[in-house]
Design an enzyme around this catalytic site. Structure first.
Site, short mmCIF file in Angstrom:
data_model
loop_
_atom_site.label_atom_id
_atom_site.label_comp_id
_atom_site.label_asym_id
_atom_site.label_seq_id
_atom_site.Cartn_x
_atom_site.Cartn_y
_atom_site.Cartn_z
N CYS A 4 -36.98 10.98 -11.17
CA CYS A 4 -37.92 11.97 -11.72
C CYS A 4 -37.19 12.96 -12.62
O CYS A 4 -36.24 13.62 -12.20
CB CYS A 4 -38.62 12.71 -10.57
SG CYS A 4 -39.62 14.08 -11.15
N CYS A 7 -37.20 16.54 -11.29
CA CYS A 7 -36.30 16.69 -10.14
C CYS A 7 -34.85 16.82 -10.63
O CYS A 7 -34.07 17.62 -10.09
CB CYS A 7 -36.43 15.51 -9.18
SG CYS A 7 -37.92 15.58 -8.15
N ASP A 30 -40.38 24.78 -22.07
CA ASP A 30 -40.75 23.43 -22.50
C ASP A 30 -39.88 23.04 -23.70
O ASP A 30 -39.62 23.83 -24.59
CB ASP A 30 -42.24 23.38 -22.87
CG ASP A 30 -42.75 21.96 -22.97
OD1 ASP A 30 -43.55 21.56 -22.10
OD2 ASP A 30 -42.37 21.24 -23.92
N HIS A 46 -40.86 17.49 -4.65
CA HIS A 46 -41.51 16.54 -5.55
C HIS A 46 -42.96 16.28 -5.11
O HIS A 46 -43.22 15.97 -3.96
CB HIS A 46 -40.75 15.21 -5.58
CG HIS A 46 -41.35 14.22 -6.53
ND1 HIS A 46 -41.12 14.28 -7.89
CD2 HIS A 46 -42.20 13.20 -6.35
CE1 HIS A 46 -41.78 13.32 -8.49
NE2 HIS A 46 -42.46 12.64 -7.58
N ASN A 87 -51.89 19.06 -16.66
CA ASN A 87 -52.41 17.75 -17.06
C ASN A 87 -52.26 16.78 -15.90
O ASN A 87 -51.27 16.83 -15.17
CB ASN A 87 -51.65 17.24 -18.29
CG ASN A 87 -51.84 18.13 -19.50
OD1 ASN A 87 -52.92 18.69 -19.69
ND2 ASN A 87 -50.81 18.27 -20.31
N HIS A 100 -46.75 20.02 -12.62
CA HIS A 100 -46.27 21.16 -13.40
C HIS A 100 -47.45 21.91 -14.01
O HIS A 100 -48.50 21.33 -14.31
CB HIS A 100 -45.28 20.73 -14.50
CG HIS A 100 -45.77 19.63 -15.38
ND1 HIS A 100 -45.78 18.31 -14.97
CD2 HIS A 100 -46.25 19.64 -16.65
CE1 HIS A 100 -46.25 17.55 -15.96
NE2 HIS A 100 -46.55 18.33 -16.98
N HIS A 102 -48.30 24.27 -17.20
CA HIS A 102 -47.90 24.83 -18.48
C HIS A 102 -48.36 26.29 -18.52
O HIS A 102 -49.50 26.58 -18.16
CB HIS A 102 -48.57 24.10 -19.64
CG HIS A 102 -48.18 22.65 -19.77
ND1 HIS A 102 -47.28 22.19 -20.71
CD2 HIS A 102 -48.59 21.54 -19.09
CE1 HIS A 102 -47.16 20.88 -20.61
NE2 HIS A 102 -47.94 20.46 -19.64
P1 DGP Z 1 -47.21 16.80 -19.64
O1 DGP Z 1 -47.43 16.08 -20.93
O2 DGP Z 1 -48.38 17.68 -19.24
O3 DGP Z 1 -46.79 15.86 -18.54
O4 DGP Z 1 -46.03 17.81 -19.90
C1 DGP Z 1 -44.70 17.45 -19.85
C2 DGP Z 1 -43.95 18.46 -20.66
O5 DGP Z 1 -42.58 18.32 -20.35
C3 DGP Z 1 -44.08 18.30 -22.17
O6 DGP Z 1 -44.74 19.45 -22.70
C4 DGP Z 1 -42.66 18.22 -22.67
C5 DGP Z 1 -41.83 18.65 -21.48
N1 DGP Z 1 -40.56 17.97 -21.37
C6 DGP Z 1 -40.36 16.62 -21.39
N2 DGP Z 1 -39.05 16.35 -21.22
C7 DGP Z 1 -38.41 17.56 -21.10
C8 DGP Z 1 -37.05 17.93 -20.91
O7 DGP Z 1 -36.13 17.12 -20.82
N3 DGP Z 1 -36.79 19.27 -20.84
C9 DGP Z 1 -37.78 20.21 -20.95
N4 DGP Z 1 -37.41 21.50 -20.87
N5 DGP Z 1 -39.07 19.89 -21.11
C10 DGP Z 1 -39.39 18.57 -21.19
#
Ligand code: DGP
Length: 114
Positions: A4, A7, A30, A46, A87, A100, A102
């Site tokens: 994950c 994680c 993000d 998790h 989401n 998560h 946002h």
């Molecule tokens: P969702 O699409 O709702 O599952 O959101 C996942 C979010 O995670 C997306 O907005 C981008 C973010 N994200 C993906 N990979 C990484 C990462 O490696 N680091 C960070 N800080 N954010 C990430």
């Protein structure tokens, strides 16, 4: 959970910019921000998403929402307002299967939710 992404971020195996953390939650920026402030709040335990939220204890779930509020305060969004989105699944465009929230703010957000 071994494979994950979030994680690994919580463990520090993948770098992230921490905004706030406590015993039960972690908040970080993000990687692809969609607003001037775009922070993700995750439980350290998790859980894949809201569709399986019964697997998460109530104290951790409550802690996530308190961390959302804390992030809003730390980011100066309390007065101007902000949006919190979680989401879920394919139609919800969930790309990371670790629950998560946002936290988006710092500009006037669109009324549209799609
Ligand atoms: P969702 O699409 O709702 O599952 O959101 C996942 C979010 O995670 C997306 O907005 C981008 C973010 N994200 C993906 N990979 C990484 C990462 O490696 N680091 C960070 N800080 N954010 C990430």
């Amino acid at each position: 959970m071994e494979n994950c992404l979030f994680c690994k971020i919580i463990k520090g195996d993948i770098p992230s910019t921490c905004v706030y953390q406590d015993e039960k939650t972690y908040a970080f920026r993000d990687i692809a921000p969609m607003a001037p402030t775009h922070v993700l709040v995750v439980p350290k335990a998790h859980c894949e998403g809201i569709d399986v939220i019964d697997a998460l204890d109530d104290a951790t779930l409550a802690a996530c929402l308190r961390t959302v509020r804390k992030v809003a305060e730390l980011e100066g969004l309390t007065e101007s307002g902000f949006r919190t989105v979680s989401n879920c699944g394919k139609d919800g465009c969930q790309s990371v299967r670790h629950l998560h929230f946002h936290v988006l703010g710092g500009k006037q957000l669109s009324e549209r939710m799609d």
